[in-house]
Write an enzyme that holds these catalytic residues in place. Structure first.
Site, PDB file in Angstrom:
ATOM      1  N   ASN A  45       2.756  -4.720   1.912  1.00 10.90           N
ATOM      2  CA  ASN A  45       3.436  -5.627   0.981  1.00 10.90           C
ATOM      3  C   ASN A  45       4.905  -5.785   1.384  1.00 10.90           C
ATOM      4  O   ASN A  45       5.340  -5.226   2.380  1.00 10.90           O
ATOM      5  CB  ASN A  45       3.296  -5.116  -0.452  1.00 10.90           C
ATOM      6  CG  ASN A  45       3.892  -3.736  -0.598  1.00 10.90           C
ATOM      7  OD1 ASN A  45       5.086  -3.540  -0.454  1.00 10.90           O
ATOM      8  ND2 ASN A  45       3.027  -2.753  -0.856  1.00 10.90           N
TER       9      ASN A  45
ATOM     10  N   ASP B  96      -2.684  -0.552  -4.078  1.00  5.71           N
ATOM     11  CA  ASP B  96      -3.667  -0.110  -5.077  1.00  5.71           C
ATOM     12  C   ASP B  96      -5.057   0.037  -4.467  1.00  5.71           C
ATOM     13  O   ASP B  96      -5.913   0.729  -5.010  1.00  5.71           O
ATOM     14  CB  ASP B  96      -3.732  -1.117  -6.221  1.00  5.71           C
ATOM     15  CG  ASP B  96      -2.446  -1.110  -7.031  1.00  5.71           C
ATOM     16  OD1 ASP B  96      -1.822  -0.037  -7.137  1.00  5.71           O
ATOM     17  OD2 ASP B  96      -2.053  -2.180  -7.530  1.00  5.71           O
TER      18      ASP B  96
ATOM     19  N   LYS C 160     -10.868  -2.073  17.410  1.00  2.00           N
ATOM     20  CA  LYS C 160     -10.372  -3.358  16.895  1.00  2.00           C
ATOM     21  C   LYS C 160     -11.555  -4.252  16.506  1.00  2.00           C
ATOM     22  O   LYS C 160     -12.501  -4.405  17.288  1.00  2.00           O
ATOM     23  CB  LYS C 160      -9.524  -4.033  17.979  1.00  2.00           C
ATOM     24  CG  LYS C 160      -8.917  -5.323  17.525  1.00  2.00           C
ATOM     25  CD  LYS C 160      -8.077  -5.949  18.621  1.00  2.00           C
ATOM     26  CE  LYS C 160      -7.708  -7.354  18.208  1.00  2.00           C
ATOM     27  NZ  LYS C 160      -7.799  -8.311  19.280  1.00  2.00           N
TER      28      LYS C 160
ATOM     29  N   PHE D 104       8.414   2.325 -11.735  1.00  3.87           N
ATOM     30  CA  PHE D 104       8.798   0.915 -11.684  1.00  3.87           C
ATOM     31  C   PHE D 104       7.575   0.096 -12.061  1.00  3.87           C
ATOM     32  O   PHE D 104       6.442   0.546 -11.860  1.00  3.87           O
ATOM     33  CB  PHE D 104       9.229   0.534 -10.264  1.00  3.87           C
ATOM     34  CG  PHE D 104      10.674   0.832  -9.992  1.00  3.87           C
ATOM     35  CD1 PHE D 104      11.614  -0.172 -10.008  1.00  3.87           C
ATOM     36  CD2 PHE D 104      11.089   2.133  -9.730  1.00  3.87           C
ATOM     37  CE1 PHE D 104      12.950   0.099  -9.765  1.00  3.87           C
ATOM     38  CE2 PHE D 104      12.418   2.412  -9.482  1.00  3.87           C
ATOM     39  CZ  PHE D 104      13.360   1.387  -9.498  1.00  3.87           C
TER      40      PHE D 104
ATOM     41  N   LYS E 148       2.491   0.011 -19.170  1.00  3.42           N
ATOM     42  CA  LYS E 148       2.382   0.987 -18.068  1.00  3.42           C
ATOM     43  C   LYS E 148       3.092   2.292 -18.422  1.00  3.42           C
ATOM     44  O   LYS E 148       2.618   3.376 -18.076  1.00  3.42           O
ATOM     45  CB  LYS E 148       3.008   0.422 -16.780  1.00  3.42           C
ATOM     46  CG  LYS E 148       2.056  -0.446 -15.982  1.00  3.42           C
ATOM     47  CD  LYS E 148       2.691  -0.964 -14.699  1.00  3.42           C
ATOM     48  CE  LYS E 148       1.866  -2.128 -14.163  1.00  3.42           C
ATOM     49  NZ  LYS E 148       2.532  -2.892 -13.127  1.00  3.42           N
TER      50      LYS E 148
ATOM     51  N   LYS F 171       0.683   5.458 -18.249  1.00  3.51           N
ATOM     52  CA  LYS F 171       0.954   6.448 -17.193  1.00  3.51           C
ATOM     53  C   LYS F 171       1.724   7.651 -17.733  1.00  3.51           C
ATOM     54  O   LYS F 171       2.087   8.539 -16.961  1.00  3.51           O
ATOM     55  CB  LYS F 171       1.728   5.784 -16.043  1.00  3.51           C
ATOM     56  CG  LYS F 171       0.963   4.630 -15.382  1.00  3.51           C
ATOM     57  CD  LYS F 171       1.517   4.245 -14.018  1.00  3.51           C
ATOM     58  CE  LYS F 171       0.780   3.034 -13.453  1.00  3.51           C
ATOM     59  NZ  LYS F 171       0.802   2.938 -12.010  1.00  3.51           N
TER      60      LYS F 171
END
Ligand code: CTP
Length: 411
Positions: free
Chosen positions: A219, A288, A298, A333, A347, A351
């Site tokens: 990301n 995730d 490959k 975060f 969250k 959490k």
């Protein structure tokens, strides 16, 4: 009369005072005297135009040091003055700052001694503008000031009143004693060791989940926010360990760094380290999902369609929160693109966190891979602090303030 700051009296702060050309240049003399009365050692840089208003000799006599106007001048005793000047200072103050100098700072133009010093400076910067009201209110000046605020510069708003040009409005240099008070506040904030004794463990950057030897899922996280937290915490006296995924910036000096590229490696590294931490901050953008199987060779493009089957990765943050002992604070975060605050609050609960930083990652000036951020900090007791757009360094300090507040509330 300035009331001397007790910390400044015991700590001899080194201040660089930049003086630009304007009627208010004479007030810089009072700023210099006020700083000296508070125990600071002050060196002065002046622009050429400032010398039309006050002679360098005045500042030289009062500061006891050579006043740099032109670092190319033959009488300049230091051949790399803009570097030594900027690197040996605890705070750079520019008073008065003209519209021109503010524009140069905002754009990174370094065509004279003071603007080069600003670019080479890693210490906090306090800018006290002074100019005609129309120049102050001009959108170009306001744009440049917004840029400086986003870059982490402290701006001392000018006072309103009658100006030298007989107009009335904002633009008058703030009173010297207020500039000195603001400077001392910045100095004591940037030198406070209120996190001494805390051991921070911070996950930083993106993870990489391998598909085959050449491909992976990742990301856009750069690691800037996590490293800004690490740097600010080190400055405030904490011991810092970072579990570093993939980042495009480098960790601060002084942090212990453990490399962990995948979510699994990150979970393992955190499990090894968390027993020794008093605060955990999950700043990494951990994937995730990961491919169920990593291909050994490959993958060839033999088929028209390729289906990858993904499985969940461990939720590192939830694991730390579930296993925490001994008053550890756990902070996460929330990267969101919609219902930012509500999703983050959910969250925080699910959490079992002490605080969460809600981040709208769809904004251009916040979130992934930019130098600024705009966040809402939500604590377990439901308290919310909404921060405007500011540098990630400044954001980091405000997040750390929440930690000290939680501690002073007995957490
Ligand atoms: N996090 C984690 N381990 C994961 C995923 C996320 O520790 N496998 C942490 C992040 O470091 C962050 C917090 O969880 O502090 C929230 O991450 P975010 O991506 O916003 O939320 P998710 O829990 O992944 O939920 P969703 O993607 O559904 O929004």
């Amino acid at each position: 009369m300035i009331s001397p700051d007790s910390q400044a009296q015991t700590t001899r702060y080194n201040i660089a005072l930049g003086v630009c050309g304007g009627i208010a240049a004479y007030k810089a003399v009072e700023v210099l005297r006020g700083l000296q009365r508070s125990g600071c050692v002050v060196r002065v840089a002046m622009t050429k135009r400032a010398c039309e208003f006050v002679q360098p000799l005045t500042f030289r006599a009062l500061s006891g040091s050579h006043v740099v106007v032109d670092d190319y001048a033959p009488d300049n005793p230091d051949p790399i003055a803009h570097i030594t000047f900027s690197q040996t200072t605890d705070l750079l103050i520019v008073a008065p700052a003209t519209a021109n100098m503010i524009a140069k700072f905002a754009r990174g133009i370094a065509d004279d001694f003071l603007s080069s010093t600003y670019l080479a400076c890693t210490a906090p910067v306090l800018v006290a503008p002074a100019m005609n009201t129309t120049m102050w209110e001009h959108p170009a000046t306001q744009r440049n000031l917004d840029q400086l605020r986003a870059d982490g510069v402290h701006i001392m708003e000018p006072d309103a009143g009658e100006m030298a040009c007989k107009t009335i409005g904002p633009g008058r240099l703030s009173e010297p004693d207020r500039i000195v008070a603001a400077a001392l506040e910045i100095l004591s904030a940037s030198h406070k060791k209120d996190l001494a004794g805390e051991r921070l463990l911070i996950t930083v950057g993106a993870t990489r989940e391998e598909i085959d030897p050449v491909r992976f899922i990742s990301n856009r996280s750069s690691g800037r926010m996590g490293f800004a937290l690490a740097e600010a915490a080190l400055k405030r006296g904490a011991e810092v360990t970072v579990v570093r995924g993939v980042t495009t910036v480098d960790p601060p000096l002084g942090a212990r760094v453990i490399r962990a590229l995948s979510a699994e490696e990150m979970a393992q590294a955190v499990a090894n380290e968390s027993g020794n931490a008093s605060v955990f901050i999950g700043a990494a953008a951990i994937a995730d999902y990961r491919p169920v199987q990593r291909a050994e060779e490959k993958i060839k493009k033999s088929e028209e369609r390729l289906t990858l089957t993904l499985e969940r990765t461990p939720d590192v943050l939830s694991q730390v929160a579930a296993q925490k002992t001994n008053g550890m604070l756990v902070i996460g975060f929330a990267a969101e693109t919609e219902n930012v605050v509500d999703n983050a609050a959910a969250k925080l609960k699910s959490k079992k966190l002490d605080a969460i930083i809600a981040n709208d990652v769809s904004r251009a000036d916040a979130g992934f891979d930019v130098a600024t951020n705009a966040v809402v900090i939500i604590t377990r007791d439901g308290n919310r602090v909404e921060l405007p757009v500011m540098s990630k360094r400044e954001t980091a300090n405000r997040i750390l303030d929440v930690i000290t507040k939680l501690r002073s509330n007995g957490n």
